[in-house]
Write a protein that holds these residues in place. Structure first.
Motif, mmCIF file in Angstrom:
data_model
loop_
_atom_site.group_PDB
_atom_site.id
_atom_site.type_symbol
_atom_site.label_atom_id
_atom_site.label_comp_id
_atom_site.label_asym_id
_atom_site.label_seq_id
_atom_site.Cartn_x
_atom_site.Cartn_y
_atom_site.Cartn_z
ATOM 1 N N PHE A 134 36.279 -65.761 42.516
ATOM 2 C CA PHE A 134 36.337 -66.555 43.735
ATOM 3 C C PHE A 134 37.759 -67.020 44.032
ATOM 4 C CE2 PHE A 134 35.986 -70.300 46.371
ATOM 5 C CZ PHE A 134 35.154 -69.836 47.358
ATOM 6 N N TYR A 137 39.493 -64.688 46.108
ATOM 7 C CA TYR A 137 39.222 -64.756 47.547
ATOM 8 C C TYR A 137 40.132 -65.776 48.218
ATOM 9 C CZ TYR A 137 36.983 -66.340 51.795
ATOM 10 O OH TYR A 137 36.756 -66.733 53.076
ATOM 11 N N ILE A 171 36.690 -59.775 58.466
ATOM 12 C CA ILE A 171 35.474 -59.085 58.035
ATOM 13 C C ILE A 171 35.653 -58.608 56.603
ATOM 14 C CG2 ILE A 171 33.948 -57.145 58.448
ATOM 15 C CD1 ILE A 171 34.488 -57.273 61.307
ATOM 16 N N CYS A 174 35.486 -61.495 54.180
ATOM 17 C CA CYS A 174 34.136 -62.044 54.117
ATOM 18 C C CYS A 174 33.211 -61.119 53.349
ATOM 19 C CB CYS A 174 33.580 -62.277 55.519
ATOM 20 S SG CYS A 174 34.263 -63.726 56.283
ATOM 21 N N PHE A 175 33.383 -59.821 53.518
ATOM 22 C CA PHE A 175 32.558 -58.889 52.754
ATOM 23 C C PHE A 175 32.815 -59.055 51.264
ATOM 24 C CE2 PHE A 175 31.485 -55.445 56.107
ATOM 25 C CZ PHE A 175 30.309 -56.104 56.358
ATOM 26 N N LEU A 177 33.821 -61.780 49.813
ATOM 27 C CA LEU A 177 33.199 -63.052 49.433
ATOM 28 C C LEU A 177 31.691 -62.881 49.268
ATOM 29 C CD1 LEU A 177 33.404 -66.118 49.093
ATOM 30 C CD2 LEU A 177 33.236 -66.335 51.546
ATOM 31 N N LEU A 178 31.092 -62.124 50.172
ATOM 32 C CA LEU A 178 29.656 -61.895 50.112
ATOM 33 C C LEU A 178 29.295 -61.115 48.847
ATOM 34 C CD1 LEU A 178 27.272 -62.449 51.960
ATOM 35 C CD2 LEU A 178 27.495 -60.153 52.833
ATOM 36 N N ILE A 180 30.882 -61.158 46.046
ATOM 37 C CA ILE A 180 30.974 -62.080 44.920
ATOM 38 C C ILE A 180 29.730 -62.965 44.877
ATOM 39 C CG2 ILE A 180 32.312 -63.993 43.967
ATOM 40 C CD1 ILE A 180 33.530 -61.192 43.770
ATOM 41 N N GLY A 181 29.235 -63.359 46.086
ATOM 42 C CA GLY A 181 28.007 -64.151 46.139
ATOM 43 C C GLY A 181 26.831 -63.394 45.559
ATOM 44 N N TYR A 182 26.740 -62.098 45.866
ATOM 45 C CA TYR A 182 25.643 -61.290 45.319
ATOM 46 C C TYR A 182 25.748 -61.198 43.801
ATOM 47 C CZ TYR A 182 23.500 -59.701 49.637
ATOM 48 O OH TYR A 182 22.810 -59.649 50.805
ATOM 49 N N TYR A 184 27.160 -63.496 41.993
ATOM 50 C CA TYR A 184 26.882 -64.835 41.471
ATOM 51 C C TYR A 184 25.392 -65.094 41.405
ATOM 52 C CZ TYR A 184 26.768 -69.866 40.999
ATOM 53 O OH TYR A 184 26.491 -71.116 40.551
ATOM 54 N N ILE A 185 24.660 -64.621 42.399
ATOM 55 C CA ILE A 185 23.229 -64.940 42.434
ATOM 56 C C ILE A 185 22.480 -64.264 41.281
ATOM 57 C CG2 ILE A 185 22.338 -63.095 43.914
ATOM 58 C CD1 ILE A 185 20.824 -65.215 45.444
ATOM 59 N N THR A 210 24.514 -53.371 45.587
ATOM 60 C CA THR A 210 24.953 -53.823 46.905
ATOM 61 C C THR A 210 26.260 -54.599 46.802
ATOM 62 O OG1 THR A 210 22.626 -54.071 47.354
ATOM 63 C CG2 THR A 210 24.123 -54.910 48.995
ATOM 64 N N ILE A 214 29.508 -53.696 49.013
ATOM 65 C CA ILE A 214 30.162 -54.533 50.028
ATOM 66 C C ILE A 214 31.540 -54.992 49.589
ATOM 67 C CG2 ILE A 214 28.390 -55.364 51.615
ATOM 68 C CD1 ILE A 214 27.573 -57.397 49.848
ATOM 69 N N PHE B 44 29.860 -65.099 61.940
ATOM 70 C CA PHE B 44 29.877 -64.264 60.740
ATOM 71 C C PHE B 44 30.207 -65.106 59.504
ATOM 72 C CE2 PHE B 44 31.956 -61.101 57.997
ATOM 73 C CZ PHE B 44 31.078 -60.049 58.088
ATOM 74 N N ILE B 48 27.742 -66.642 55.981
ATOM 75 C CA ILE B 48 28.006 -66.593 54.545
ATOM 76 C C ILE B 48 27.826 -67.969 53.915
ATOM 77 C CG2 ILE B 48 29.802 -66.165 52.845
ATOM 78 C CD1 ILE B 48 30.752 -63.923 54.471
ATOM 79 N N PHE B 51 24.268 -68.431 53.247
ATOM 80 C CA PHE B 51 23.867 -67.645 52.078
ATOM 81 C C PHE B 51 24.184 -68.392 50.793
ATOM 82 C CE2 PHE B 51 25.559 -64.585 48.897
ATOM 83 C CZ PHE B 51 24.341 -64.132 48.440
ATOM 84 N N TYR B 52 25.423 -68.871 50.681
ATOM 85 C CA TYR B 52 25.826 -69.525 49.431
ATOM 86 C C TYR B 52 25.038 -70.800 49.198
ATOM 87 C CZ TYR B 52 29.739 -66.803 47.648
ATOM 88 O OH TYR B 52 30.506 -65.838 47.066
#
Lengths: 497, 131, 274
Positions: A134, A137, A171, A174-175, A177-178, A180-182, A184-185, A210, A214, B44, B48, B51-52
């Motif tokens: 993170f 990012y 974009i 953000c992708f 970051l997304l 990294i979120g996936y 993290y989850i 995924t 991304i 957009f 996110i 989501f978090y």
């Protein structure tokens, strides 16, 4: 104190950014010395870290004193230590070469320009050194935001080109970051090493796949991988030369580094190359990127745009090499990060020298330039030879490794694309030599006198750094095998054969 | 069929975030007005954040502020009683980044408007070709 | 373009949806995210940092390094807006002035170099009505907004809040002044140079605290090192360290908000905003 070098590396330019900003309001004379001093400290830290890594192996620094999965850790290893040194060298040399132009072009805003310059270097160094997904990012956004500012100060069309870059870059970030979120989850962690430790049990998980996809798409947007490259040529062409010569060599290359870091350290080669089986597809994308980049470069009528499209092709080299899935390809890709940064810097500094004298960078302004500016054009041609891949310049060696990797992987398409792009580069640079040598100097521009043009070189403050880089191309080329045996071979996990 | 509905309901906020995100992405790809694209960019980024924050939710958990912390009696703090603070921290960062990007994008839009007197991409491009 | 865009959007949406199948259920207390790293924050925050608000503790201490760069992002955005927009040099063009005793508005063409003073007050070209209600109402509200902002910064250890939120509210109070009166009034209260320097000082307080820890022999941003300076035990020193950096964040965010507003609203001319 030597224990704190990883922090100092990022902190010195960061702190100086605030002082430069203040000096911009109070006394502008201090801006440049502050920037040079801070980048110098960062460069020394990077060099000594590099030395320590080579001597004693990877270094870990815990920021805030917290242990890694909970706090943020900086990890310097064989992969990022050379990149750190590279960033500092490029930033310092470009600062040396461009300070005169900056002061002429920005006047009262010099302070703001140097602030962003130093912030951009901070961001790039941080991206490279961090061991936290993170944190990467956040630093990526610092580098991008200051990059937007630096690019948008250019010519007439620069703001529009930059706004397009902002859209695409956002974009992309953000992708990432997304992704990294996936991760993290499903893992609950943000530390790269920790994620890599947890992931093997989750290889079947769709979220991990995924996340990889991304993250990759996001990074490809940022590094201008072929179909996602549309922001790059305009942004780099219309940017002021001092900014372009910082951003073009470093931004895309650091993004390639991040991709390799994710592949090797976070997702691990076993998953990326064996479980997934998408390497072939990615290498074919790279083939398209190389071929299209080369063809588009052929169609350009000015230097900066031509170099921008060459960068698009070179990004294809690195992505393809990294995804070949064997040792030679990966070595070539990492080596090419260093080489391509130096080659791009060399070309852009030459462009800086040409624009400084000619106030233009179109092909038509190059007429007779080899007689007029022999040293600049000499360095430019040396850079061109390296891009083509002529020994003993460094471009030859990374290309050699890439081609070896393609042969070992049996990927003849990639090999053909590399050879094709080399051929196109030959055409590109010989066309410039032809214009510069054989076509007479522009009559309307000069005083109508015939015979050889008087020499009118760029100032030494540009020429010296330019020639340092140009000779650096040869030096790095000559010492390639040392670099690989002492550093790069340890950067690649043993799992890759 | 009921299986699908059940999955959607169990994870409905992930579906919402994806819808929001795709609305933003669609606006950024297809709209020709520069400000509309900036609005799309913000949608957009906000998706996110949704989501978090969804990751951080914990059934039966309260906000991550320990009650009576400096009071006399010390009682054991258990993780199940408080929601996950980490995604909230991360999103504070993301919000700040979104604000910063928005500021820069607007500044660029103003520069473009001052130069071309329009924010429609088509008109700007025709003006560039015309000149 | 529209069809292609729609196709891209549907494809990426489908990819993202595909992954949700393997997500843990929403609000599941036994999901990996709730079990791996975060429990330590919840359970140990009090004994390690003495801050009841876990979000504040993680933000400014465990992951304080992120937050420092987050503040830097804001600072960078302020600098970018200044670099892009600010028009330095004399202002030209037409101005409107109001004669205060009579309320008559006059229009001065080509006002460069000249300025009316004394009984005349310059007013915005696009904002001619003179509204006493708005001015007075905002004048009453602004001090309360500012006190509330200071509360939000100072009370971030115990309740939702902290440097970012408080800084934004502080900045909003000045922006409210600029909207209700005009940009020039706000600039007289807090000038361009002040804002630019405050912005750098705010982030410098953060990074400087970290560097001080480094100079005192601990790692960067390890507030426990401040114990010897503050004369407290290391845990309380962490709590105080967080307060110091939150103050820095508050100053930086406030100044940057004002800076960005000034530049964007007047397109860098600093004469007439919104």
């Amino acid at each position: 104190m030597s224990h704190h070098f990883p922090a100092l590396l990022v902190i010195a330019p960061l702190l100086s950014a605030f002082f430069i900003s203040g000096a911009g309001w109070l006394n502008r004379r201090f801006c440049l010395p502050l920037a040079v001093a801070s980048l110098g400290v960062a460069g020394l830290s990077a060099l000594s870290l590099f030395w320590r890594v080579v001597q004693q192996g990877p270094v870990l620094y815990r920021l805030g004193g917290w242990d890694p999965p909970w706090g943020i850790a900086y990890a310097v290893d064989f992969l990022n230590a050379p990149v750190l040194v590279l960033i500092c060298i490029v930033a310092l040399l470009n600062l040396w070469a461009s300070h005169r132009q900056v002061e002429e072009q920005f006047k009262e805003k010099t302070g703001a320009f140097y602030t962003l310059y130093v912030l951009m270097v901070t961001g790039l160094l941080g991206i490279t050194v961090t061991g936290d997904a993170f944190n990467l990012y956040v630093l990526l956004e610092i580098a991008s935001l200051s990059g937007y500012g630096l690019i948008a100060m250019g010519e007439d069309r620069a703001p529009l080109a930059t706004l397009n870059y902002v859209y695409m870059g956002t974009i992309g970030a953000c992708f990432y970051l997304l992704g990294i979120g996936y991760l993290y989850i499903v893992t609950g962690s943000l530390n790269m090493a920790d994620i890599a430790r947890i992931l093997p049990g989750l290889y079947e998980n769709k979220a991990v796949l995924t996340a990889l996809i991304i993250c990759l798409v996001g990074l490809w947007l940022k590094m201008a991988f072929f179909p996602l490259h549309v922001w790059l040529p305009n942004a780099y062409t219309f940017a002021p030369v001092p900014s372009a010569a910082l951003i073009a060599p470093l931004m895309t290359k650091v993004m390639v580094y991040v991709m390799i870091r994710l592949m090797l350290t976070v997702f691990t080669p076993g998953y990326v190359f064996s479980t997934l089986g998408i390497n072939d597809a990615v290498v074919w994308f790279a083939v398209i990127a190389i071929v299209m980049g080369a063809i588009l470069a052929l169609g350009q009528r000015d230097l900066k745009k031509m170099i921008s499209y060459i960068i698009v092709a070179e990004v294809g080299y690195m992505v393809g090499g990294a995804w070949l899935g064997n040792r030679a390809g990966m070595t070539g890709a990492i080596l090419h990060i260093i080489n391509d940064a130096l080659m791009t810097l060399c070309l852009f500094l030459a462009v800086a020298a040409i624009t400084y004298r000619m106030k233009s960078y179109t092909f038509s302004s190059l007429k007779g330039l080899i007689r007029k500016m022999p040293f600049t054009m000499g360095a430019f041609i040396l850079g061109g030879l390296s891009i083509i891949g002529v020994p003993p310049t460094c471009g030859f060696f990374s290309k050699w490794y890439l081609i070896t990797g393609a042969l070992q992987a049996g990927h003849y398409g990639f090999m053909a694309a590399l050879l094709f792009s080399s051929l196109v580069n030959v055409v590109l640079f010989f066309r410039i030599i032809e214009i510069g040598f054989f076509e007479p100097f522009n009559e309307g521009h000069g005083h109508g006198e015939h015979g050889p043009e008087p020499m009118n070189e760029a100032p030494l403050s540009i020429l010296v750094p330019l020639w340092i880089v140009a000779l650096g191309l040869v030096v790095v080329g000559v010492y390639t095998s040392e670099i690989i045996t002492h550093v790069l071979q340890f950067a690649i996990p043993k799992a890759i054969l | 069929m009921s299986g699908i509905v059940a999955t959607i309901i169990a994870k409905y906020n992930y579906w919402i975030y994806i819808c929001l995100m795709m609305i933003g992405l669609y606006a950024m790809i297809t709209k020709r007005n520069l400000i509309k694209k900036i609005v799309g960019m913000n949608i957009f980024q906000t998706a996110i954040i949704l989501f978090y924050v969804s990751i951080g939710a914990k059934r039966g958990g309260t906000i991550p502020i320990i009650e009576h912390a400096h009071g006399g009696q010390s009682h054991a703090v258990e993780a199940v009683h408080y929601i996950n603070p980490l995604p909230h921290v991360l999103m504070l960062t993301a919000i700040v980044v979104a604000v910063a990007t928005l500021g820069v994008a607007l500044a660029l839009a103003i520069r473009i408007y001052n130069r071309y007197r329009t924010l429609e991409e088509d008109e700007i491009l025709s003006r560039i070709r015309g000149s | 373009m529209k069809k292609l865009g729609l196709l891209l959007v549907i494809l990426s949406g489908a990819l993202l949806l595909y992954a949700t199948v393997d997500f843990p259920l929403w609000g599941d207390p036994s999901s990996p995210a709730s079990l791996h790293v975060s429990p330590r924050y919840i359970e140990k925050t009090m004994e390690e940092t003495s801050v009841p608000n876990i979000v504040t503790a993680v933000l400014a201490d465990y992951r304080g390094f992120d937050t420092m760069f987050e503040t830097t992002v804001i600072f960078g955005a302020g600098v970018v807006c200044f670099l892009l927009l600010r028009v330095l040099g004399g202002e030209e063009g037409d101005h409107y002035y109001r004669h205060l005793p009579t309320g008559v508005t006059i229009h001065v063409k080509g006002a460069k170099g000249k300025s009316l003073s004394g009984e005349f007050e310059r007013i915005d070209m696009l904002w001619t009505p003179y509204d006493l209600v708005i001015k007075t109402a905002c004048r009453i509200m602004i001090p309360f907004i500012q006190i509330y902002a200071l509360y939000v910064i100072a009370h971030g250890h115990h309740s939702p809040g902290g440097g970012f939120q408080g800084g934004v509210i502080l900045g909003a109070s000045v922006i409210l002044l600029a909207i209700s009166q005009n940009l020039r009034t706000a600039l007289r209260r807090i000038g361009e140079k002040t804002v630019g320097i405050l912005c750098a000082i705010g982030v410098f307080i953060y990074a400087g605290t970290g560097a001080l820890c480094l100079a005192l022999g601990r790692n960067f941003l390890d507030y426990a090192a401040l114990a010897s300076v503050l004369g407290t035990d290391p845990v309380t020193a962490r709590s105080h360290g967080i307060l110091i950096v939150e103050t820095g964040v508050g100053i930086a965010v406030m100044a940057t908000m004002i800076w960005i507003y000034n530049n964007v609203s007047s397109a860098g001319r600093y004469d007439e905003g919104l």
